[in-house]
Design a protein around this motif. Sequence first.
Motif, PDB file in Angstrom:
ATOM      1  N   ASN A 248      -3.439 -57.692   3.305  1.00  0.00           N
ATOM      2  CA  ASN A 248      -2.714 -56.547   3.870  1.00  0.00           C
ATOM      3  C   ASN A 248      -3.591 -55.312   4.018  1.00  0.00           C
ATOM      4  O   ASN A 248      -3.109 -54.258   4.417  1.00  0.00           O
ATOM      5  CB  ASN A 248      -1.467 -56.242   3.032  1.00  0.00           C
ATOM      6  CG  ASN A 248      -0.346 -57.225   3.334  1.00  0.00           C
ATOM      7  OD1 ASN A 248      -0.250 -57.734   4.445  1.00  0.00           O
ATOM      8  ND2 ASN A 248       0.490 -57.501   2.345  1.00  0.00           N
TER       9      ASN A 248
ATOM     10  N   ARG B 367       4.744 -68.828   2.084  1.00  0.00           N
ATOM     11  CA  ARG B 367       5.443 -68.098   3.146  1.00  0.00           C
ATOM     12  C   ARG B 367       4.595 -66.931   3.643  1.00  0.00           C
ATOM     13  O   ARG B 367       4.396 -66.743   4.833  1.00  0.00           O
ATOM     14  CB  ARG B 367       6.760 -67.586   2.568  1.00  0.00           C
ATOM     15  CG  ARG B 367       7.950 -67.676   3.488  1.00  0.00           C
ATOM     16  CD  ARG B 367       9.267 -67.465   2.733  1.00  0.00           C
ATOM     17  NE  ARG B 367       9.228 -66.382   1.771  1.00  0.00           N
ATOM     18  CZ  ARG B 367       9.594 -66.493   0.479  1.00  0.00           C
ATOM     19  NH1 ARG B 367      10.006 -67.655   0.007  1.00  0.00           N
ATOM     20  NH2 ARG B 367       9.532 -65.451  -0.316  1.00  0.00           N
ATOM     21  N   GLU B 368       4.073 -66.139   2.712  1.00  0.00           N
ATOM     22  CA  GLU B 368       3.295 -64.950   3.113  1.00  0.00           C
ATOM     23  C   GLU B 368       2.015 -65.334   3.843  1.00  0.00           C
ATOM     24  O   GLU B 368       1.631 -64.701   4.826  1.00  0.00           O
ATOM     25  CB  GLU B 368       2.968 -64.086   1.876  1.00  0.00           C
ATOM     26  CG  GLU B 368       4.195 -63.409   1.272  1.00  0.00           C
ATOM     27  CD  GLU B 368       3.829 -62.362   0.214  1.00  0.00           C
ATOM     28  OE1 GLU B 368       2.682 -61.879   0.201  1.00  0.00           O
ATOM     29  OE2 GLU B 368       4.690 -62.039  -0.616  1.00  0.00           O
ATOM     30  N   GLU B 371       2.709 -66.438   7.368  1.00  0.00           N
ATOM     31  CA  GLU B 371       2.896 -65.259   8.220  1.00  0.00           C
ATOM     32  C   GLU B 371       1.551 -64.601   8.551  1.00  0.00           C
ATOM     33  O   GLU B 371       1.277 -64.213   9.677  1.00  0.00           O
ATOM     34  CB  GLU B 371       3.786 -64.226   7.511  1.00  0.00           C
ATOM     35  CG  GLU B 371       5.262 -64.529   7.560  1.00  0.00           C
ATOM     36  CD  GLU B 371       5.764 -64.682   8.985  1.00  0.00           C
ATOM     37  OE1 GLU B 371       5.533 -63.783   9.800  1.00  0.00           O
ATOM     38  OE2 GLU B 371       6.366 -65.749   9.273  1.00  0.00           O
ATOM     39  N   ALA B 372       0.725 -64.465   7.506  1.00  0.00           N
ATOM     40  CA  ALA B 372      -0.497 -63.672   7.635  1.00  0.00           C
ATOM     41  C   ALA B 372      -1.490 -64.266   8.634  1.00  0.00           C
ATOM     42  O   ALA B 372      -2.305 -63.538   9.202  1.00  0.00           O
ATOM     43  CB  ALA B 372      -1.165 -63.507   6.270  1.00  0.00           C
ATOM     44  N   LYS B 374      -0.731 -65.657  11.450  1.00  0.00           N
ATOM     45  CA  LYS B 374      -0.276 -65.558  12.837  1.00  0.00           C
ATOM     46  C   LYS B 374      -1.056 -64.464  13.571  1.00  0.00           C
ATOM     47  O   LYS B 374      -1.297 -63.395  13.023  1.00  0.00           O
ATOM     48  CB  LYS B 374       1.221 -65.229  12.875  1.00  0.00           C
ATOM     49  CG  LYS B 374       2.103 -66.387  12.423  1.00  0.00           C
ATOM     50  CD  LYS B 374       3.576 -66.020  12.516  1.00  0.00           C
ATOM     51  CE  LYS B 374       4.449 -67.192  12.044  1.00  0.00           C
ATOM     52  NZ  LYS B 374       5.839 -66.761  11.812  1.00  0.00           N
ATOM     53  N   TYR B 377       0.343 -60.977  13.329  1.00  0.00           N
ATOM     54  CA  TYR B 377       0.729 -60.507  11.983  1.00  0.00           C
ATOM     55  C   TYR B 377       0.492 -59.009  11.850  1.00  0.00           C
ATOM     56  O   TYR B 377      -0.548 -58.487  12.258  1.00  0.00           O
ATOM     57  CB  TYR B 377      -0.090 -61.234  10.915  1.00  0.00           C
ATOM     58  CG  TYR B 377       0.219 -60.780   9.498  1.00  0.00           C
ATOM     59  CD1 TYR B 377       1.489 -60.948   8.949  1.00  0.00           C
ATOM     60  CD2 TYR B 377      -0.762 -60.183   8.703  1.00  0.00           C
ATOM     61  CE1 TYR B 377       1.774 -60.541   7.661  1.00  0.00           C
ATOM     62  CE2 TYR B 377      -0.490 -59.772   7.402  1.00  0.00           C
ATOM     63  CZ  TYR B 377       0.785 -59.955   6.889  1.00  0.00           C
ATOM     64  OH  TYR B 377       1.065 -59.554   5.608  1.00  0.00           O
ATOM     65  N   HIS B 380       1.424 -55.386   5.770  1.00  0.00           N
ATOM     66  CA  HIS B 380       2.427 -54.553   5.111  1.00  0.00           C
ATOM     67  C   HIS B 380       1.751 -53.265   4.613  1.00  0.00           C
ATOM     68  O   HIS B 380       1.215 -53.241   3.508  1.00  0.00           O
ATOM     69  CB  HIS B 380       3.024 -55.356   3.950  1.00  0.00           C
ATOM     70  CG  HIS B 380       4.141 -54.660   3.238  1.00  0.00           C
ATOM     71  ND1 HIS B 380       4.922 -55.280   2.313  1.00  0.00           N
ATOM     72  CD2 HIS B 380       4.616 -53.395   3.311  1.00  0.00           C
ATOM     73  CE1 HIS B 380       5.814 -54.436   1.838  1.00  0.00           C
ATOM     74  NE2 HIS B 380       5.646 -53.280   2.417  1.00  0.00           N
TER      75      HIS B 380
END
Lengths: 384, 384
Positions: A248, B367-368, B371-372, B374, B377, B380
């Motif tokens: 992130n 899950r994270e 997502e990451a 993609k 993305y 956060h």
Amino acid sequence: MAGADWQSLEQCLEKYLPLADLQEVKRILYGSDTRRLDLPERAFEAARQCDFDLQGYAFPAAEEQIRHPRLLRVGLVQHRIPLPAKTPVAEQVSTIHRRIEAIVEVAAMCGVNIICFQEAWTMPFAFCTREKLPWTEFAESAEDGLTTRLCQKLAKKHGMVVISPILERDHDHGDVLWNTAVVISNSGAVLGKTRKNHIPRVGDFNESTYYMEGNLGHPVFQTQFGKIAVNICYGRHHPLNWLMYSINGAEIIFNPSATTGNLSESFWPIEARNAAIANHCFTCAINRVGEEHFPNEFTSGDGRKAHKDFGYFYGSSYVAAPDGSRTPGLPRNRDGLLVTELDLNLCRQMNDLWSFKMTGRYEMYARELAEAVKPNYSPHIVKE
Amino acid sequence: MAGADWQSLEQCLEKYLPLADLQEVKRILYGSDTRRLDLPERAFEAARQCDFDLQGYAFPAAEEQIRHPRLLRVGLVQHRIPLPAKTPVAEQVSTIHRRIEAIVEVAAMCGVNIICFQEAWTMPFAFCTREKLPWTEFAESAEDGLTTRLCQKLAKKHGMVVISPILERDHDHGDVLWNTAVVISNSGAVLGKTRKNHIPRVGDFNESTYYMEGNLGHPVFQTQFGKIAVNICYGRHHPLNWLMYSINGAEIIFNPSATTGNLSESFWPIEARNAAIANHCFTCAINRVGEEHFPNEFTSGDGRKAHKDFGYFYGSSYVAAPDGSRTPGLPRNRDGLLVTELDLNLCRQMNDLWSFKMTGRYEMYARELAEAVKPNYSPHIVKE
């Protein structure tokens, strides 16, 4: 011995090793040499008067053509709990508040831009007792509790980002508790909060008696000085936790902790430093100091007799850099402020050099992990 | 200095520190004390004659009621390349074969059950040259190459599991190369193979000139002595790689490597040890020794003049345990055999104590991560 009477690894090595060997030992143990930072004499004088250790270091980065150096200073604060645990709660909190205010004053003299306190910094680490009152009375609102308001005042006064890890009372969700870090901008505004993602069930650390695994994911806070995240305590044992903060965008990950010598001291120099290497970012490991004694005896799930003390919190806070180097640790037995100047450009430089993100194959791991958590997962085992 | 003239961290500390301080330094650096193993005098005598270092240690575990101790001995072999790189390929290989055969004889005297050699152990680490011939001629079939056949002979003769990391020529898939470890059962049968999952593009280590990221996933090999996996070299920088071997059940993860002092020496004590802690398993870090010079000059992408040497491979092979302790390292400047007795019961004991798997929240991370990866993305990030 694992107790208070041995100050630090660094002090011991410097006392006994000849210079040439000391350099080689430090190269292997600490990586490339970390420069001492020139801090103002009045800061050292104030630290002496307040009886805490003050050290300063700097991590350089290579010069670039397009980007200017992105220099900032972080401050790590480790402290013992000053009053006995049986003192009234409000008195304990205000005494700690005054102590930390004084340390933050010194941090301001040293030009600190982002300061981070230890885990649950306003209270003794009473979770080993499994008693609720009075310990849960240390919990506060993250948004407008007394402690957050103090931190806002300090942030605004000193133009400093403040990371304040507290026991949180969540008034909007059934009054439950959380282990939370509040991030306050240098403007004085509450930037947000983040919660401890992994909760230990280890010996005296049965914290799920009080709060559960954090539900806020892996937020990264964009501050004026850089992108930061907070991986609270036991989360440092979980490489995926560090990784998601890094994915992130975190350039600095703070790890406010509370951990004792007999439990984890040999892990301490390893985990945060491995995370700095693996994620091309800076990590800041902070531990509290000293012994904490509680009014009622408790047991520790290890066959020992009931007792009233927690073991020895060994301080040793340090900063690790993405190039594998690290600062020396603060002492094992004194309150301390560690000031470290970082050039955040080092993060992308190491990312480009080592390329762990480019070569990380996260897509494969997302797939493999999703399979592995299925109840009917069959591990990949080759048999003769 | 990062060269050959400084033997080891341990030797230096033992020479200068008073006993009480040495114990404290070792406790912090190495965790709980590792017992010296009594190895037979004839093994030491043979090691002296063959001019390699021999050390033995043991990691104990607590006694259990239901399970017997699951004791076994692993052997880690580090060696320099004995002949100049310009020597004909077949002569180099057979000289190394003889050298390793002699070391394996000593391992057998020491009761070793599983032995692991260094990465690409039959050849100089010539990938820095980016030349193809003659270096690609060191590649062999994993299933029935000369080296695999030697290892099968040794495995059968000594009743020993042999892990043989080689440069593999894959005849069944377009004759491509792989960086592979062949696992040979103590019966002498080839149990299977596993491939290097992460390929460096770092300085002299541009190995993707020769081979790509492994396509065999994270297999774990069930041997008579325990469940083992092999994380080759650069994969040690990737915490997810260790994790998947562990999720598939590995109790010991071997990390055969080739890495030089100016590049990674300060990472070396950190990464494999962090993996042992984080995954409740044993890890075995093996590095080659000495300098390797090549016939034609090459550059290293660091602005230095063209040169013919690779930098200094610093040995320092060690074993780390799931309780955070580790053995001392083999020397930085000598061939060596490190014999370590493990009680595999320690893995589950640490899993039960620290519970990093139970508290790992892998479902959230699957899950994270999904997502990451993609393309669209959005990290956060919290802003003021």
